[in-house]
Design an enzyme around this catalytic site. Sequence first.
Site, PDB file in Angstrom:
ATOM      1  N   GLY A 135       6.434 -15.888 -40.910  1.00 50.74           N
ATOM      2  CA  GLY A 135       6.596 -14.889 -41.988  1.00 50.74           C
ATOM      3  C   GLY A 135       8.195 -14.479 -41.991  1.00 50.74           C
ATOM      4  N   LYS A 139      11.305  -2.068 -37.213  1.00 53.38           N
ATOM      5  CA  LYS A 139      10.755  -1.073 -37.031  1.00 53.38           C
ATOM      6  C   LYS A 139      11.352  -0.514 -35.619  1.00 53.38           C
ATOM      7  CE  LYS A 139       6.078  -2.127 -38.785  1.00 53.38           C
ATOM      8  NZ  LYS A 139       4.460  -2.254 -38.491  1.00 53.38           N
ATOM      9  N   ARG A 147       1.854 -12.588 -48.438  1.00 53.35           N
ATOM     10  CA  ARG A 147       3.127 -13.449 -47.879  1.00 53.35           C
ATOM     11  C   ARG A 147       4.072 -13.548 -49.551  1.00 53.35           C
ATOM     12  NH1 ARG A 147       2.937 -14.711 -42.636  1.00 53.35           N
ATOM     13  NH2 ARG A 147       0.920 -15.589 -41.589  1.00 53.35           N
ATOM     14  N   PHE A 186       2.540  -0.559 -41.512  1.00 54.01           N
ATOM     15  CA  PHE A 186       1.861  -1.883 -41.585  1.00 54.01           C
ATOM     16  C   PHE A 186       2.123  -2.454 -42.813  1.00 54.01           C
ATOM     17  CE2 PHE A 186       0.128  -6.347 -42.453  1.00 54.01           C
ATOM     18  CZ  PHE A 186      -0.141  -6.519 -40.851  1.00 54.01           C
ATOM     19  N   LEU A 187       3.110  -3.176 -42.979  1.00 57.20           N
ATOM     20  CA  LEU A 187       4.136  -3.987 -44.366  1.00 57.20           C
ATOM     21  C   LEU A 187       3.811  -4.981 -44.642  1.00 57.20           C
ATOM     22  CD1 LEU A 187       7.591  -2.271 -44.009  1.00 57.20           C
ATOM     23  CD2 LEU A 187       5.574  -0.943 -45.317  1.00 57.20           C
ATOM     24  N   ASP A 193      11.145 -11.879 -39.906  1.00 57.04           N
ATOM     25  CA  ASP A 193      11.047 -10.707 -41.509  1.00 57.04           C
ATOM     26  C   ASP A 193      11.214  -9.196 -40.479  1.00 57.04           C
ATOM     27  OD1 ASP A 193       8.763 -11.654 -39.507  1.00 57.04           O
ATOM     28  OD2 ASP A 193       7.525 -11.881 -40.796  1.00 57.04           O
ATOM     29  N   ASP A 210       8.985  -5.663 -34.258  1.00 51.86           N
ATOM     30  CA  ASP A 210       8.535  -4.453 -34.531  1.00 51.86           C
ATOM     31  C   ASP A 210       8.345  -4.209 -32.763  1.00 51.86           C
ATOM     32  OD1 ASP A 210       5.912  -3.008 -34.130  1.00 51.86           O
ATOM     33  OD2 ASP A 210       4.407  -4.318 -34.804  1.00 51.86           O
TER      34      ASP A 210
HETATM   35  P1  IMP Z   1       6.220  -7.779 -32.257  1.00 52.30           P
HETATM   36  O1  IMP Z   1       6.917  -9.345 -31.289  1.00 52.30           O
HETATM   37  O2  IMP Z   1       5.587  -7.271 -31.434  1.00 52.30           O
HETATM   38  O3  IMP Z   1       7.980  -7.845 -32.631  1.00 52.30           O
HETATM   39  O4  IMP Z   1       5.946  -8.996 -33.106  1.00 52.30           O
HETATM   40  C1  IMP Z   1       6.194  -8.930 -34.151  1.00 52.30           C
HETATM   41  C2  IMP Z   1       5.850  -9.865 -35.390  1.00 52.30           C
HETATM   42  O5  IMP Z   1       4.884  -9.201 -35.294  1.00 52.30           O
HETATM   43  C3  IMP Z   1       6.195 -10.046 -37.057  1.00 52.30           C
HETATM   44  O6  IMP Z   1       6.649 -11.529 -36.675  1.00 52.30           O
HETATM   45  C4  IMP Z   1       5.234  -9.918 -37.262  1.00 52.30           C
HETATM   46  O7  IMP Z   1       4.190 -11.133 -37.606  1.00 52.30           O
HETATM   47  C5  IMP Z   1       4.637  -9.216 -37.000  1.00 52.30           C
HETATM   48  N1  IMP Z   1       4.675  -7.905 -37.521  1.00 52.30           N
HETATM   49  C6  IMP Z   1       4.846  -7.089 -36.929  1.00 52.30           C
HETATM   50  N2  IMP Z   1       4.593  -5.668 -37.795  1.00 52.30           N
HETATM   51  C7  IMP Z   1       4.395  -5.833 -38.808  1.00 52.30           C
HETATM   52  C8  IMP Z   1       3.898  -5.530 -39.933  1.00 52.30           C
HETATM   53  O8  IMP Z   1       4.234  -3.898 -40.838  1.00 52.30           O
HETATM   54  N3  IMP Z   1       3.351  -6.550 -40.742  1.00 52.30           N
HETATM   55  C9  IMP Z   1       2.801  -7.815 -40.628  1.00 52.30           C
HETATM   56  N4  IMP Z   1       3.163  -8.264 -39.960  1.00 52.30           N
HETATM   57  C10 IMP Z   1       3.688  -7.668 -39.313  1.00 52.30           C
HETATM   58 MG    MG Z   2       5.939 -13.126 -37.723  1.00 51.43          MG
END
Ligand code: IMP
Ligand code: MG
Length: 173
Positions: free
Chosen positions: A43, A130, A164, A151-152, A99, A102
């Site tokens: 990403g 987020k 992408r 979701f983006l 990128d 979350d």
């Molecule tokens: P985390 O471990 O939950 O913080 O996840 C982060 C990863 O989830 C990012 O590197 C993205 O690959 C994916 N992700 C989280 N939200 C989105 C979104 O809205 N669109 C696309 N990928 C996302």
């Molecule tokens: Mg990622």
Amino acid sequence: MDYAGLELVYSRDFITSQVKRLAAEINRDYREKEIILVGILKGSFIFLSDLARELAIPAKIDFVQLASYGSRSTSSGIVEMRKDITLAVQGKDVLIVEDIVDSGYSLEFLYQKLLSRQPRSLKTCVFLDKKAARVIPFEANYVGIVVEDRFLVGYGLDYDEKYRNLAGIYSIK
Ligand code: IMP
Ligand code: MG
């Protein structure tokens, strides 16, 4: 670019302005230093390439790839490293570039992993945050845009490996 089912959230111009602002902060904070940028694949590849070209300090670049288990909604919090960096980070100033943050699991995992290798400093830079979706506490040092929990895609972000390459950031209608 026009894609049915996608709604523009952030234009290419707005994205560029935020990347420049982040780069200015990083240039100021790391003046006289050399930095190692560690991007998280896949990403971060577009954000990292834009950010790196705005930096006025010497920068080395490396990448990791992570895998997390469970779907997004039932995230297990188990993260694994699929591809490690090849550069040595001990004694170096390291900046993780991602990128989007979350739940926080991915960045927390990589942060602890790199910290154990004793860099001189370790910080994180995320383009999208987020904040409301966080499952574990994680605060990035540099944040491009705080976004709603939806979701983006685009600017490196995918849905099922698609979108992408879009220059803007879109939500899926
Ligand atoms: P985390 O471990 O939950 O913080 O996840 C982060 C990863 O989830 C990012 O590197 C993205 O690959 C994916 N992700 C989280 N939200 C989105 C979104 O809205 N669109 C696309 N990928 C996302
Ligand atoms: Mg990622």
